[in-house]
Design a protein around this motif. Sequence first.
Motif, mmCIF file in Angstrom:
data_model
loop_
_atom_site.group_PDB
_atom_site.id
_atom_site.type_symbol
_atom_site.label_atom_id
_atom_site.label_comp_id
_atom_site.label_asym_id
_atom_site.label_seq_id
_atom_site.Cartn_x
_atom_site.Cartn_y
_atom_site.Cartn_z
ATOM 1 N N LYS A 175 -12.684 -15.497 -16.045
ATOM 2 C CA LYS A 175 -13.603 -16.026 -17.694
ATOM 3 C C LYS A 175 -13.894 -17.462 -17.895
ATOM 4 O O LYS A 175 -14.283 -17.377 -17.470
ATOM 5 C CB LYS A 175 -13.651 -14.626 -17.971
ATOM 6 C CG LYS A 175 -15.489 -14.726 -18.677
ATOM 7 C CD LYS A 175 -15.056 -14.139 -19.735
ATOM 8 C CE LYS A 175 -17.484 -13.737 -20.557
ATOM 9 N NZ LYS A 175 -17.660 -14.900 -20.998
ATOM 10 N N LEU A 176 -12.453 -17.378 -18.431
ATOM 11 C CA LEU A 176 -12.486 -18.722 -19.505
ATOM 12 C C LEU A 176 -12.525 -19.960 -18.054
ATOM 13 O O LEU A 176 -13.334 -21.102 -18.718
ATOM 14 C CB LEU A 176 -11.523 -18.502 -19.665
ATOM 15 C CG LEU A 176 -10.735 -17.483 -20.857
ATOM 16 C CD1 LEU A 176 -8.982 -17.892 -22.071
ATOM 17 C CD2 LEU A 176 -11.859 -18.259 -21.996
ATOM 18 N N ALA A 177 -12.169 -19.583 -17.066
ATOM 19 C CA ALA A 177 -11.782 -20.396 -16.199
ATOM 20 C C ALA A 177 -13.331 -20.935 -15.337
ATOM 21 O O ALA A 177 -13.905 -22.386 -15.041
ATOM 22 C CB ALA A 177 -11.302 -20.780 -14.555
ATOM 23 N N LYS A 178 -13.926 -19.580 -14.825
ATOM 24 C CA LYS A 178 -15.512 -19.797 -15.086
ATOM 25 C C LYS A 178 -16.291 -21.087 -16.034
ATOM 26 O O LYS A 178 -17.035 -21.573 -15.753
ATOM 27 C CB LYS A 178 -16.082 -18.411 -14.925
ATOM 28 C CG LYS A 178 -17.398 -18.330 -14.270
ATOM 29 C CD LYS A 178 -18.215 -16.680 -13.658
ATOM 30 C CE LYS A 178 -19.380 -16.912 -13.537
ATOM 31 N NZ LYS A 178 -19.504 -15.894 -13.466
ATOM 32 N N ASP A 179 -16.397 -20.629 -17.266
ATOM 33 C CA ASP A 179 -16.750 -21.063 -19.085
ATOM 34 C C ASP A 179 -16.549 -22.495 -18.222
ATOM 35 O O ASP A 179 -17.284 -23.065 -19.099
ATOM 36 C CB ASP A 179 -16.740 -20.333 -19.865
ATOM 37 C CG ASP A 179 -16.938 -18.585 -19.606
ATOM 38 O OD1 ASP A 179 -18.470 -18.055 -19.302
ATOM 39 O OD2 ASP A 179 -16.841 -17.618 -20.744
ATOM 40 N N ALA A 180 -14.962 -22.269 -18.350
ATOM 41 C CA ALA A 180 -14.963 -24.127 -19.042
ATOM 42 C C ALA A 180 -15.926 -25.250 -17.554
ATOM 43 O O ALA A 180 -16.133 -26.098 -17.739
ATOM 44 C CB ALA A 180 -13.714 -23.831 -18.381
ATOM 45 N N ALA A 181 -16.261 -24.496 -16.374
ATOM 46 C CA ALA A 181 -16.840 -25.348 -15.559
ATOM 47 C C ALA A 181 -17.878 -25.085 -15.547
ATOM 48 O O ALA A 181 -18.612 -26.399 -14.601
ATOM 49 C CB ALA A 181 -16.338 -24.371 -13.841
ATOM 50 N N LEU A 182 -18.278 -24.164 -16.068
ATOM 51 C CA LEU A 182 -19.992 -24.782 -16.547
ATOM 52 C C LEU A 182 -20.079 -25.346 -17.776
ATOM 53 O O LEU A 182 -20.886 -25.879 -17.913
ATOM 54 C CB LEU A 182 -20.225 -22.774 -16.875
ATOM 55 C CG LEU A 182 -20.664 -22.026 -15.718
ATOM 56 C CD1 LEU A 182 -21.052 -20.305 -16.335
ATOM 57 C CD2 LEU A 182 -22.165 -22.257 -14.724
ATOM 58 N N ASN A 183 -18.725 -24.867 -18.077
ATOM 59 C CA ASN A 183 -19.353 -25.720 -19.290
ATOM 60 C C ASN A 183 -19.212 -27.291 -19.002
ATOM 61 O O ASN A 183 -19.936 -28.631 -19.659
ATOM 62 C CB ASN A 183 -18.846 -26.165 -20.914
ATOM 63 C CG ASN A 183 -18.787 -26.620 -21.868
ATOM 64 O OD1 ASN A 183 -19.487 -27.135 -22.238
ATOM 65 N ND2 ASN A 183 -17.644 -26.209 -22.695
ATOM 66 N N ALA A 184 -18.408 -28.142 -18.339
ATOM 67 C CA ALA A 184 -18.498 -29.307 -17.221
ATOM 68 C C ALA A 184 -20.032 -29.674 -16.339
ATOM 69 O O ALA A 184 -19.341 -30.516 -16.815
ATOM 70 C CB ALA A 184 -17.286 -29.246 -16.645
ATOM 71 N N GLU A 185 -20.181 -28.334 -15.945
ATOM 72 C CA GLU A 185 -21.276 -28.858 -15.157
ATOM 73 C C GLU A 185 -22.274 -29.460 -16.370
ATOM 74 O O GLU A 185 -23.646 -30.826 -15.915
ATOM 75 C CB GLU A 185 -21.297 -27.958 -14.453
ATOM 76 C CG GLU A 185 -22.766 -27.749 -13.535
ATOM 77 C CD GLU A 185 -22.834 -26.622 -12.417
ATOM 78 O OE1 GLU A 185 -24.170 -26.054 -11.785
ATOM 79 O OE2 GLU A 185 -22.344 -26.308 -12.170
ATOM 80 N N ARG A 186 -22.329 -28.930 -17.170
ATOM 81 C CA ARG A 186 -23.271 -28.652 -18.514
ATOM 82 C C ARG A 186 -23.666 -30.569 -19.167
ATOM 83 O O ARG A 186 -24.216 -30.693 -19.147
ATOM 84 C CB ARG A 186 -23.787 -27.591 -18.961
ATOM 85 C CG ARG A 186 -24.168 -26.439 -18.771
ATOM 86 C CD ARG A 186 -24.310 -25.101 -19.525
ATOM 87 N NE ARG A 186 -24.728 -24.075 -19.552
ATOM 88 C CZ ARG A 186 -23.984 -23.148 -19.907
ATOM 89 N NH1 ARG A 186 -23.310 -22.916 -20.837
ATOM 90 N NH2 ARG A 186 -24.793 -21.769 -19.580
ATOM 91 N N GLN A 187 -22.434 -30.990 -18.680
ATOM 92 C CA GLN A 187 -21.938 -32.079 -20.160
ATOM 93 C C GLN A 187 -22.584 -32.796 -19.052
ATOM 94 O O GLN A 187 -22.933 -33.897 -19.368
ATOM 95 C CB GLN A 187 -20.906 -32.253 -19.959
ATOM 96 C CG GLN A 187 -19.917 -31.172 -21.110
ATOM 97 C CD GLN A 187 -20.573 -31.624 -22.522
ATOM 98 O OE1 GLN A 187 -20.806 -32.755 -22.736
ATOM 99 N NE2 GLN A 187 -20.817 -30.630 -23.533
ATOM 100 N N LEU A 188 -21.662 -32.413 -17.467
ATOM 101 C CA LEU A 188 -22.406 -33.678 -16.599
ATOM 102 C C LEU A 188 -23.923 -33.935 -16.388
ATOM 103 O O LEU A 188 -24.559 -35.424 -16.443
ATOM 104 C CB LEU A 188 -21.586 -33.536 -15.505
ATOM 105 C CG LEU A 188 -20.028 -33.299 -15.289
ATOM 106 C CD1 LEU A 188 -19.541 -33.283 -13.585
ATOM 107 C CD2 LEU A 188 -19.803 -35.150 -15.164
#
Length: 183
Positions: free
Chosen positions: A58-71
């Motif tokens: 879940k932490l890895a998925k959240d980090a990936a979603l956060n990075a995508e939103r930042q991009l």
Amino acid sequence: MASLQDQLLKAGLTTKQKARQANTDKRKKNKQKRSGAQVESSIQEQVKQDIAKQKAEKLAKDAALNAERQLELAAKELHQRILQILTHHQVKGIEGETEYNYTFGSKIKKLFVNEQTQKALVNGRLSICGLDDVTYVVTAETAEKVATLDENVVLLQNDKSATDEVDEDDPYAAYQIPDDLMW
């Protein structure tokens, strides 16, 4: 010889109640070992490991979603910055009767400009930029600044010094293309 427990009782370091409690705890532990309580503890360990694994996923998925939103946010900011530069530095009063052709994506578009603007476009003093299906005529310096942000926005930027150089092996070197040629 008396047991250690008896010796502690005689010395007064422990009480009968504490001794009985220690014996019952010892019997319970032995009984759990014999009855298979180890199986339950291994299942509990497996559940704990599964929960930890799910938390990590879940932490890895959240980090990936956060990075995508930042991009996405960075792309929007860049788009808005380019749009602001183009609208602020757009050259006004260029409308005229002379037709100037340029490519926008895969299409050839026409821009009706006056003669002075056409000469400035040919000489490289002015450039054409396009964003969101809108064409902007800007100075060459503005086009260079926009090109540092996104070179796909600059549609036409003539460089007069590059067009003056002639290849020695060019069979059409003697036939120069006039600047005012309409195609």
